[in-house]
Design a protein around this motif. Structure first.
Motif: not given
Length: 658
Positions: A169-170, A658, A177, A172, A174, A397, A184, A166, A189, A186-187
């Motif tokens: 970034g591999y 992914h 951030l 996401t 639950t 975000n 971010s 997490m 990639p 995750h937002h």
């Protein structure tokens, strides 16, 4: 000091506000109004990364506005996700240079002459990960700074690898951030390609290459022509020196079964792959597993030196003896249930847990209630100093547009083509098996159909045999091609590998192999029996059929998880092609339902096409129940199958990343 315009708190020696960008005093004549940005040490803001040009960009004041200008950099300057040549900058705009996120205030501050990563903050905000009703990671917040060498430890099943995945970034979360300077992970990639390095536990390198060749190909794929040949050579030499592998540059990587470098050296080569882009964040999952104590310690010292150069290095490990603990700057301890039990100086961890040896920390966590370590840590000074003070800003975000690849897809295609050919050449035993299949099948065709004893030559049987062989060869050639290097693919795609370049490099080499195999089949076919069909027509139909089958094999390879599963599916896909091809049971004898099912088979259309080209009189075609008027339809259907399998394979490979 307060900014007179926006009333934000500023440093006493600030000349411009980092929030609104306006001057904080009426005297602008003494204020610095131009800042250079680049890799060279003479810049005002030094971004010491190989993907940053020596003179990358310039920020200057024009009237009441700040203007950002790209100075012809090789990898470009992005503002809010869009490449720019020159644009006005506001304090809220997000500037990204080679994966490094910046704001106006971070450039025009008085300390801008310092190295940028001195002010880097990598933070996690309330990370949670759940699988159905089970909590794997439970509400974890963290803050990391450059120069930290962090050991991530905890009992088995406490979620160490999940947390790492997490953070990098591999995976996401639950909820929650992961942020790099408020952007971010995750937002966005693709925004940090090259700045986040990840080395999994397994070796993910082509073992048919030498150490130097492996690093050279990785450098070309990730950095393209942004480095000259001399610069690339110097970079690789520098990396080899940093991992103590200079003397092994020309040694084959190999494997435990195939003589090459040692297991510890393969670990170093794995690490070196990620050092190509000089990532600010370096994650490693059990990098010393399977190594002897001496090699283990050497690798740990190597990683500590990487952190000492200004990187953030985070690794999971089960080895938390006193020798390793003495190398870590910080220790991150997870308790049962994925709860944060400790994050602070490694040297103070044993005292915090009231144990004498680092190994006893795990025993302590196994013997206490799950919630106790989390609650105790949140009440400690370490939580205030290491977490709360580091993440006192509100996370954003911000979502940037999808970032373009800085290395052209065609350049990557040529690099991949060269590497794949070299790997195939070095893996001579497997390649020899592939090459021998066609002549072996051809010899059996010659033996069976070329005996000369049959009163009536079995032309449909020969044509169908060649057709089935071309389908078999095409499918088996490619069935393990993607699944066999899926970990390498995921790693390279995360570092900006072009998916079309990857797939077309595979198709090109496999297509060449199919072309050679079908050429051999055609030659043996003519040697077995006198055929009416033109030599070129027979060859092109077999090759076209084999290409479609090859794409079908790539699709299989992209949806399975192991090479064994891929090869198990090959005969399952081949059997319907044989049974429903229209020869073993004449097509005319099929029921309506079977004819519909047969219409989904490549062999049915290709066989009909071969019969049309061979049987100009139409007797064989009519006897089997095919139509002599379907030449165009056969070609269209086969072509549509090629497009269909190619498209679905592309989507499956895209999903596989992914």
């Amino acid at each position: 000091m307060l900014c007179p315009h926006c009333k934000q708190n500023l440093d006493e020696d600030s000349r411009f506000c980092g929030f609104c960008g306006k001057p904080v005093s009426s005297s602008q004549s003494d204020s610095k109004c131009s800042y250079s940005i680049g890799r060279a040490p003479e810049n005002d803001l030094v971004l010491d990364n190989v993907r940053v040009s020596r003179s990358h960009a310039r920020l200057y004041r024009q009237g009441t506005q700040w203007i950002l200008e790209d100075l012809g950099s090789r990898n470009g300057t992005l503002v809010n996700g869009k490449a720019i040549s020159r644009t006005a900058i506001n304090p809220e705009d997000l500037i990204v240079i080679a994966g490094l996120p910046l704001r106006l205030g971070e450039i025009i501050r008085p300390q801008a002459q310092q190295r940028w990563n001195d002010n880097l903050r990598f933070t996690a905000h309330n990370l949670c990960f759940k699988v159905q009703d089970k909590t794997i990671i439970d509400d974890i917040s963290l803050c990391f700074q450059p120069g930290q060498f962090v050991g991530l430890v905890g009992p088995s099943g406490s979620g160490k690898t999940t947390l790492m995945m997490m953070l990098n970034g591999y995976l996401t979360p639950t909820s929650g951030l992961t942020m790099l300077n408020r952007l971010s992970v995750h937002h966005n990639p693709t925004a940090f390609q090259g700045q986040i390095g990840y080395v999994p536990q397994d070796d993910i390198i082509h073992r048919e290459l030498t150490v130097g060749e492996s690093l050279t190909y990785t450098s070309k794929l990730r950095l393209g022509e942004s480095l000259s040949p001399d610069e690339r050579e110097a970079q690789i030499q520098k990396i080899l020196q940093s991992v103590n592998m200079t003397s092994s540059r020309d040694v084959l990587i190999g494997s435990p079964e195939k003589k090459g470098i040692s297991g510890g050296q393969r670990k170093r080569v794995n690490m070196a792959q990620e050092l190509i882009t000089e990532p600010l964040l370096y994650f490693l999952d059990e990098p010393t597993s399977g190594l002897d104590p001496s090699t283990d310690h050497e690798v740990m010292i190597l990683l500590k030196s990487t952190a000492d150069r200004g990187h953030i290095v985070i690794l999971t490990t089960h080895k938390i003896d006193q020798r390793n603990i003495s190398l870590f700057s910080h220790l991150l301890v997870l308790g049962l249930g994925g709860k944060l039990a400790y994050y602070g100086p490694a040297s103070e961890a044993t005292a915090y847990f009231h144990v004498s040896e680092p190994d006893d920390i795990i025993k302590y966590l196994k013997g206490c209630p799950e919630e106790e370590p989390k609650q105790r840590y949140r009440e400690s000074k370490y939580y205030r100093e290491m977490v709360l003070e580091g993440i006192n800003h509100v996370p954003e975000n911000t979502v940037l547009g999808k970032r373009r690849f800085t290395v052209p897809a065609f350049y990557q295609y040529m690099v991949l083509l060269s590497r794949n050919l070299l790997v195939k050449w070095r893996d001579y035993f497997s390649s020899l098996i592939l090459l021998l299949q066609a002549p072996i099948i051809g010899l059996f065709m010659l033996l069976v159909f070329g005996s000369g004893k049959a009163k009536v030559p079995n032309k449909p049987g020969l044509l169908f045999m060649m057709l089935v062989a071309s389908i078999w060869l095409g499918t088996s050639n490619s069935a393990r091609e993607i699944v066999g290097e899926q970990t390498i693919f995921r790693r390279e795609h995360k570092a900006a590998l072009s998916l079309p370049a990857y797939l077309f490099s595979k198709i090109t080499i496999l297509g060449m192999l199919c072309a050679l195999q079908c050429l051999i089949l055609t030659a043996f076919g003519y040697a077995s029996m006198e055929l009416e069909i033109a030599w070129g027509g027979l060859y092109l139909v077999l090759w076209l059929t084999s290409l479609v089958a090859m794409l079908m094999g790539l699709l299989i390879s992209s949806i399975v998880k192991t090479g064994e599963a891929a090869m198990a599916l090959v005969p399952i896909t081949l059997i319907p092609q044989v049974v429903m091809g229209g020869l073993i049971v004449k097509f005319d004898y099929f029921s309506d339902l079977v004819k519909i099912l047969s219409g989904t088979m490549l062999s049915r259309w290709a066989f009909e096409l071969l019969l049309i080209l061979e049987d100009t009189g139409g007797m064989l075609i009519k006897d089997l129940g095919f139509s002599a008027d379907n030449k165009a339809a056969d070609l269209v259907v086969i072509s549509l199958m090629m497009i269909l399998f190619g498209t679905v394979a592309y989507l499956a490979v895209k999903n596989k990343k992914h």
